[in-house]
Motif scaffolding. Sequence first.
Motif, short mmCIF file in Angstrom:
data_model
loop_
_atom_site.label_atom_id
_atom_site.label_comp_id
_atom_site.label_asym_id
_atom_site.label_seq_id
_atom_site.Cartn_x
_atom_site.Cartn_y
_atom_site.Cartn_z
N GLY A 63 21.92 36.62 16.54
CA GLY A 63 22.55 37.88 16.96
C GLY A 63 21.62 39.06 16.77
N LYS A 64 20.90 39.07 15.64
CA LYS A 64 19.94 40.15 15.36
C LYS A 64 18.80 40.12 16.39
CE LYS A 64 17.70 43.17 12.70
NZ LYS A 64 18.11 44.48 12.34
N TYR A 65 18.35 38.89 16.72
CA TYR A 65 17.26 38.73 17.69
C TYR A 65 17.72 39.23 19.06
CZ TYR A 65 13.64 36.37 20.46
OH TYR A 65 12.61 36.11 21.34
N LEU A 66 18.94 38.87 19.45
CA LEU A 66 19.47 39.32 20.74
C LEU A 66 19.62 40.84 20.77
CD1 LEU A 66 22.28 36.73 21.63
CD2 LEU A 66 20.03 36.93 22.66
N TYR A 67 20.00 41.38 19.63
CA TYR A 67 20.15 42.84 19.53
C TYR A 67 18.79 43.51 19.77
CZ TYR A 67 20.64 47.38 17.27
OH TYR A 67 20.62 48.73 17.00
N ASN A 68 17.76 42.94 19.16
CA ASN A 68 16.42 43.50 19.35
C ASN A 68 15.96 43.37 20.80
OD1 ASN A 68 16.15 44.28 16.70
ND2 ASN A 68 15.30 42.32 16.06
N ALA A 101 18.04 43.29 23.43
CA ALA A 101 18.89 44.18 24.24
C ALA A 101 18.46 45.64 24.10
CB ALA A 101 20.34 44.02 23.84
N THR A 108 10.13 42.64 18.00
CA THR A 108 10.43 41.30 17.45
C THR A 108 9.11 40.59 17.16
OG1 THR A 108 10.40 40.11 19.55
CG2 THR A 108 12.50 41.11 18.92
N MET A 157 25.16 42.74 27.56
CA MET A 157 24.28 43.69 26.87
C MET A 157 24.48 45.10 27.42
SD MET A 157 22.94 41.92 24.68
CE MET A 157 23.02 40.18 24.37
N CYS A 215 26.61 37.02 20.23
CA CYS A 215 26.91 38.27 20.96
C CYS A 215 27.81 39.19 20.14
CB CYS A 215 27.61 37.95 22.29
SG CYS A 215 26.44 37.58 23.58
N THR A 250 25.57 40.83 17.74
CA THR A 250 24.78 41.85 18.45
C THR A 250 25.61 43.13 18.61
OG1 THR A 250 23.69 40.10 19.69
CG2 THR A 250 23.53 42.30 20.62
N TYR A 260 25.75 44.92 15.30
CA TYR A 260 24.53 45.69 14.99
C TYR A 260 24.52 47.00 15.78
CZ TYR A 260 22.24 42.14 12.15
OH TYR A 260 21.91 41.28 11.13
#
Lengths: 572, 38
Positions: free
Chosen positions: A19-24, A26, A31, A147, A263, A266, A269
Amino acid sequence: MLQMTLILAMFVVLIFPVGKYLYNIAFENKTFADGLFDKIDENIYRFCGIQKKDMTWKQYFIAMLMTNFIMVIIGYLILKIQFIPIFNPNKIEAMEATLSFNTITSFITNTNLQHYSGESGLSYMSQMMVIIFMMFTSGATGFSVAMAFIRGISGKAEGFGNFYVDLIRIITRALLPIAIMVSLILVSQGVPQNLNQNITVSTIDGKLQDIAMGPIAALESIKHLGTNGGGFLGANSSTPLENPNVITNIVEMLSMMLFPGACIITFGYALRDRVKKNNNMIKNKITFIGKDAKVIFCVMLSIFIIGLMTCFISESAQNPIFEKIGLQQSIGNMEGKETRFGIVQSAMFTTVTTAFTTGSVNNMHDTLSPIGGAVPLMNMMLNVVFGGKGVGLMNMLLYVILTVFICGLMIGRTPEYLGKKIEATEMKLAALGIIIHPMLILIFSAMAVIFPCGIAGITNPSHHGLTQVLYEYASSAANNGSGFEGLADNNNFWNITTGLVMLFGRYLPIVVQLAIAGSLLKKSQVNESIGTLKTDSMTFGVTLFVVILIIAALTFFPVMVLGPISEHLIYS
Amino acid sequence: MLVRGGVKMDFIMVGVLILSYLIIKVFSDWAEKEVNKL
């Protein structure tokens, strides 16, 4: 029980880093993989002539719609010319027109409802250039929209971003690398990955049998990660060629659960950073994810666990008809299930594949007990229990807006969500967004049981036949794609009607959701006051849970009574 | 023959696809008008 707890624990542990990776991804934060992927992405942007301009919600939607439309037309053409001898060692013929329509709408909408058998209906060229390609792009499209929606509704970003950039970043940075890793795990467990012709072998009985070959592992990984669900083979994940053992079964389940669960994180965050941005007082206070996201996650998980336990208990019980004729059922209702998976892995796969709207199956849903079969049906009818890659989150937020409005009316508080006033426009759109899904399911189901061409496909009499019909349209409208099976659905009526339900079930709610996000983004932030309804408390979570149940009960209860509930009462 | 299985039906199906996308486009235009009313 221990198996289910362990898998759920693994799910909860995995979604936080992802989730953190997807946030970065989006929000274009740094990263660890930027050094590699920035170069790849920049080359793709240059090659495709993509300008990284921010879009409005409407521009974003039109870009998505037109990209999908072009893919649909090209994909349709490939299905019609698949008889040419390119990657076609099994000499597969061109696909029939209505079946091509159904197949192409099914895969562009991330549904993967299959009215054909992969091993006899598609060439390897079609499998790779249409099916696997669309599994990546439709998955990434859903992600991109989610996103954009998170950017709009959280108010953290200034705009909605750029659809083309999102699509490429999600494929190159998330779907492709993780799909390669999952494929390698599957290959290590014996899933085929080649371009060979099918193998014909002699069985013990002396008969001949075709063993399917092809790029199965490549399809299998993205099938689950992208919450697609369409199998390389007709029997989907129940066949050992797609899902050989319990390890691959767990890997496939976690793959389905990973991105939809992530998600929510994300979203959390994004909310946390919005609060940090807007309120310097708590800038230094450590918050993990936004509390509103925690509430949504808990509601989704609660509904999921209730469904899982219901399905597991129903399938563990004995089938009363088999009991009467004296069949041994000490391990539960094993009809239509694989012995290598048993009740636990089958019940869990069924609940996961419908809650996370993937649609792959490792057992025959048609032979689930009536109440066990009602669980996947209800998951698809609700369409908010995690859902596919952010789609469940977007649907859930429609219910959140409705709950905020109802609570506001009941206790005289101002309807606000995330610091924005909920007014007539948002309510009108949210109500429309909630009603589109049941309308598609119920109207088309009614048509199927009225018109002779619809009735002709129903192979079971009475209540079970109605459940088959409901399941088919619920699966199409929720963009799930799993089949209850038993329907004779490869004919003009079923191909065209389910195709239309998939198209409208995919795009119309997205319009509504992006429009709401667009509307909220335009509004100025309202400071929290004593009159603001708290949407980050567990009280709100319980209210949200009840509102979802009431809406679902009001909408689907009558038809559920006519289908699985009556069947259960009659046979028990 | 390049396309097998009934060319007439193919045109109808492609027509249905185009029509469906047009309906969705019209719906999005309506939603945009609603949002812009604010």
